[in-house]
Design a protein around this motif. Sequence first.
Motif, PDB file in Angstrom:
ATOM      1  N   SER A  13       7.854  34.067  10.500  1.00  0.00           N
ATOM      2  CA  SER A  13       7.363  32.570  10.385  1.00  0.00           C
ATOM      3  C   SER A  13       6.622  32.512  11.563  1.00  0.00           C
ATOM      4  O   SER A  13       6.745  33.403  12.613  1.00  0.00           O
TER       5      SER A  13
ATOM      6  N   GLY B  18       0.016  26.044   7.775  1.00  0.00           N
ATOM      7  CA  GLY B  18       0.571  26.066   6.456  1.00  0.00           C
ATOM      8  C   GLY B  18       2.024  25.755   6.372  1.00  0.00           C
ATOM      9  O   GLY B  18       2.756  26.269   5.322  1.00  0.00           O
TER      10      GLY B  18
ATOM     11  N   THR C 176       2.573  23.898   3.078  1.00  0.00           N
ATOM     12  CA  THR C 176       2.314  24.705   1.749  1.00  0.00           C
ATOM     13  C   THR C 176       3.266  25.964   1.687  1.00  0.00           C
ATOM     14  O   THR C 176       2.938  26.600   0.774  1.00  0.00           O
TER      15      THR C 176
ATOM     16  N   ASP D  14       2.516  28.378   3.897  1.00  0.00           N
ATOM     17  CA  ASP D  14       1.775  29.792   4.326  1.00  0.00           C
ATOM     18  C   ASP D  14       2.190  30.263   5.611  1.00  0.00           C
ATOM     19  O   ASP D  14       1.822  30.998   6.236  1.00  0.00           O
ATOM     20  N   ASP D  15       3.157  29.376   6.390  1.00  0.00           N
ATOM     21  CA  ASP D  15       3.609  29.754   7.957  1.00  0.00           C
ATOM     22  C   ASP D  15       4.752  30.663   7.540  1.00  0.00           C
ATOM     23  O   ASP D  15       5.046  31.544   8.629  1.00  0.00           O
ATOM     24  N   ARG D  16       5.307  31.038   6.218  1.00  0.00           N
ATOM     25  CA  ARG D  16       6.250  31.999   6.316  1.00  0.00           C
ATOM     26  C   ARG D  16       5.484  33.354   5.779  1.00  0.00           C
ATOM     27  O   ARG D  16       5.131  33.235   4.794  1.00  0.00           O
ATOM     28  N   LEU D  17       5.594  34.555   6.543  1.00  0.00           N
ATOM     29  CA  LEU D  17       4.838  35.510   6.352  1.00  0.00           C
ATOM     30  C   LEU D  17       5.566  36.884   5.479  1.00  0.00           C
ATOM     31  O   LEU D  17       6.686  36.964   5.961  1.00  0.00           O
TER      32      LEU D  17
ATOM     33  N   LEU E 283      -2.443  39.898   9.038  1.00  0.00           N
ATOM     34  CA  LEU E 283      -2.889  38.603   8.124  1.00  0.00           C
ATOM     35  C   LEU E 283      -3.554  37.815   9.200  1.00  0.00           C
ATOM     36  O   LEU E 283      -3.173  37.768  10.508  1.00  0.00           O
TER      37      LEU E 283
ATOM     38  N   ILE F  61      -4.102  34.073  10.166  1.00  0.00           N
ATOM     39  CA  ILE F  61      -3.374  32.739  10.164  1.00  0.00           C
ATOM     40  C   ILE F  61      -4.546  31.474  10.341  1.00  0.00           C
ATOM     41  O   ILE F  61      -5.193  31.656  11.031  1.00  0.00           O
ATOM     42  N   CYS F  62      -4.621  30.795   9.267  1.00  0.00           N
ATOM     43  CA  CYS F  62      -5.553  29.756   9.390  1.00  0.00           C
ATOM     44  C   CYS F  62      -5.015  28.344   9.440  1.00  0.00           C
ATOM     45  O   CYS F  62      -3.836  28.036   8.819  1.00  0.00           O
ATOM     46  N   HIS F  63      -5.683  27.649  10.384  1.00  0.00           N
ATOM     47  CA  HIS F  63      -5.450  26.295  10.585  1.00  0.00           C
ATOM     48  C   HIS F  63      -6.763  25.452  10.101  1.00  0.00           C
ATOM     49  O   HIS F  63      -7.719  25.417  10.579  1.00  0.00           O
TER      50      HIS F  63
END
Length: 427
Positions: free
Chosen positions: A226, A253, A256, A258-261, A267, A269-271
């Motif tokens: 995460s 994320g 949604t 998206d914070d669990r990878l 990857l 990571i987008c904010h």
Amino acid sequence: VGGDTNPMEQDVESPIIRKPKLPKQAREDLPKHLAEIDRVKKIQRYVQKDGKCNVHHGNVRETYRYLTDIFTTLVDLKWRFNLFIFVLVYTVTWLFFGFMWWLIAYLRGDLDHIADNQWTPCVNNLNGFVSAFLFSIETETTIGYGYRVITDKCPEGIVLLLVQSVLGSIVNAFMVGCMFVKISQPKKRAETLVFSTNAVISMRDGRLCLMFRVGDLRNSHIVEASIRAKLIKSKQTKEGEFIPLNQTDINVGYNTGDDRLFLVSPLIICHEINQNSPFWDISQAHLSKEELEIVVILEGMVEATGMTCQARSSYVSSEIKWGYRFTPVLTLEDGFYEVDYNSFHDIYETDTPTCSAKELADMANRARLPLTWSLASKLSQQGLPESEQEGQETKTNLDEQGKSEKTERNGDIANLESESKVRGNKK
């Protein structure tokens, strides 16, 4: 004439301006002064790039708290101190019990009857402190060479043997456990979790986004990985309270998932910079003047050991590149995907608005406004506001209606007067 020069032009020519020569002491102090300015302007990191927290605890008076949790204190020590304590504890226990065995032999008189075969000593073949020390090592480590052995005529020796066996087991469990935890700490596992050197800000799906990249260099993966991010920036409240290094959550994320990878390949990571983002009002020009730091934290369990691992890094304002994207590193080969870590930190420039996300949203809202609103805005720009324009139009219509009604009434009165005059003439 062509070769002659006008004396007036010679007088008007700009003179050569020479820089004033600084004193020797000033010239020597100038580099130091510039270096001091650069040092002051340099932003102090809260978390280093390698994940170490740049915080030192001072004036801790209650140092006894470290001794109440002695196991964690030993684990947190550096390796050289840990090994020194490991050797010291065993050496001290061996020496202490060796002295106790020598003391028993001395008090019982065994040392005075070394050559007497009729004398039953507490420990056979114990003739001095060195032999007592060796017997202590054999007892605690359960070596048992068989040359020195305790006899049944020494009850105090039997008691000491029990005590040394129990305490030796406790020391072994404590020190070996400490060394095992020290060796199996997942801190080194974080060395193979990498973060991009820079963070970038660019457009993604029509929205301004802050992005950074993470990757795992090992084939054994991080389980339940995460990611989370914090904005470290000092602030002042409305009441005037100054909060140094205030921490604000950056949504990467969480809502949604998206914070669990699934961190098999690198990857991004987008904010998304929206109304709830702390970067909502920050533009490119504003970002370069901000003193802020973004701390990113990657957590998960090591697949091989099941222990929790945490990797950290940070980005200051100078490491956030506006108008850039990350270079792709994943390619499809014959039957597998290949990651090129040579391009992991590479970025390339892309077209990105320099305004803030708030200004970008305002411009998009203006572009979607209906025609009636734009006409009203034009009226308001020409003179009066829209409400006053409507009021004037209403007032004008009412005045025209009043004038017409007044004219009709005047015509009716004139007709009545003429009719009355006609009737009087007939009579």
